[in-house]
Scaffold this active site. Structure first.
Site, short mmCIF file in Angstrom:
data_model
loop_
_atom_site.label_atom_id
_atom_site.label_comp_id
_atom_site.label_asym_id
_atom_site.label_seq_id
_atom_site.Cartn_x
_atom_site.Cartn_y
_atom_site.Cartn_z
N SER A 115 0.83 -1.22 0.00
CA SER A 115 0.00 0.00 0.00
C SER A 115 0.86 1.26 0.00
O SER A 115 0.50 2.26 -0.61
CB SER A 115 -0.96 0.00 1.19
OG SER A 115 -0.26 0.16 2.41
N HIS A 147 9.04 2.90 9.00
CA HIS A 147 8.87 2.01 10.15
C HIS A 147 7.62 2.45 10.91
O HIS A 147 7.47 3.66 11.16
CB HIS A 147 10.11 2.08 11.05
CG HIS A 147 10.03 1.21 12.24
ND1 HIS A 147 10.18 -0.16 12.18
CD2 HIS A 147 9.77 1.50 13.55
CE1 HIS A 147 10.03 -0.67 13.40
NE2 HIS A 147 9.78 0.31 14.24
N GLU A 207 22.72 -0.40 10.97
CA GLU A 207 22.05 -0.74 12.24
C GLU A 207 20.54 -0.66 12.06
O GLU A 207 20.00 0.39 11.70
CB GLU A 207 22.52 0.22 13.34
CG GLU A 207 22.15 -0.23 14.74
CD GLU A 207 22.51 0.81 15.80
OE1 GLU A 207 23.11 1.84 15.42
OE2 GLU A 207 22.17 0.60 16.97
N THR A 261 -2.65 5.19 7.31
CA THR A 261 -3.17 6.36 6.60
C THR A 261 -2.10 7.47 6.58
O THR A 261 -1.88 8.13 5.56
CB THR A 261 -4.45 6.87 7.30
OG1 THR A 261 -5.40 5.80 7.30
CG2 THR A 261 -5.03 8.08 6.59
C1 GRF Z 1 3.34 -0.96 7.15
O1 GRF Z 1 2.92 -0.93 8.49
C2 GRF Z 1 4.73 -0.39 7.08
O2 GRF Z 1 4.95 0.59 8.08
C3 GRF Z 1 5.59 -1.56 7.33
O3 GRF Z 1 4.97 -2.58 6.56
C4 GRF Z 1 3.55 -2.43 6.72
C5 GRF Z 1 2.82 -2.80 5.46
O4 GRF Z 1 3.16 -1.89 4.46
N1 GRF Z 1 6.94 -1.29 6.94
P1 GRF Z 1 2.54 -2.02 2.95
O5 GRF Z 1 1.02 -1.97 3.07
O6 GRF Z 1 2.99 -3.36 2.39
O7 GRF Z 1 3.11 -0.82 2.23
#
Ligand code: GRF
Length: 190
Positions: free
Chosen positions: A12, A112, A146, A175
């Protein structure tokens, strides 16, 4: 300027960046485009979405490689075909080797789902709820050797509400991720 996006799941965040590139006319304004979407999961939903949007895709199964280094080398070879100005980790659930991070030094970013430095690692939303935090959020940061410790490029904060579950908090944070990640990518490529 080519942007390569790495995903492991729904993608997403990748989709939000692709749509921002179209709406923001990054190709005309900055000569920038999302050149490829690459995953370590052949079944990642984001790969199908990218294909529907005529973006080249590739996937690499880490189980097909003898070592983490061999997997990263295969990934780097594919990524470098596009000579990326920026490599964007978006829900990419692999720890990358120092060699990989070094190779893309200065042009590798990640998102993150916590307000770093709080809650590096996994299960960030449940941990924030369990800790009694009143706010959660997300952080876009440069990637260094790291884990989850590179320079912070942007953050967004959301309230943690009574009765929140990891799922309801994750949806509220996601969102915001879709707002700040495209904005950071546009700033970096412009
Ligand atoms: C999201 O919570 C993102 O912060 C983490 O992976 C989760 C899914 O991301 N890194 P997406 O829908 O695959 O972009």
């Amino acid at each position: 300027k080519n942007i390569v996006i790495l995903i492991s799941g729904s993608g997403s965040n990748m989709a939000a960046i692709v749509q921002a590139a179209q709406k923001g006319r990054w190709r005309e304004r900055f000569g920038a485009q999302v050149a490829a979407v690459i995953s370590n999961k052949a079944e990642a939903g984001g790969l199908a979405w990218a294909r529907e949007h005529h973006i080249p895709t590739a996937s690499f199964d880490h189980k097909a490689y003898a070592s983490r280094e061999a997997f990263d080398a295969a990934l780097m070879t594919e990524i470098d075909r596009h000579q990326p100005a920026l490599v964007v980790l978006a829900g990419f659930m692999r720890i990358l080797t120092p060699g990989f991070v070094q190779h893309y030094d200065g042009r590798l970013v990640n998102i993150h789902p916590s307000l770093l430095p709080a809650f590096p690692g996994l299960h960030t939303h449940q941990r924030a709820i369990d800790a009694g935090c009143r706010f959660g959020g997300c952080t876009v940061h440069r990637v260094t050797a790291e884990l989850d410790h590179g320079e912070y490029l942007d953050q967004a904060v959301v309230p943690i509400l009574p009765g929140d579950t990891a799922q309801t908090l994750a949806a509220r944070v996601l969102t915001q991720e879709h707002l700040i990640y495209p904005r950071v990518v546009e700033r970096l490529i412009s």
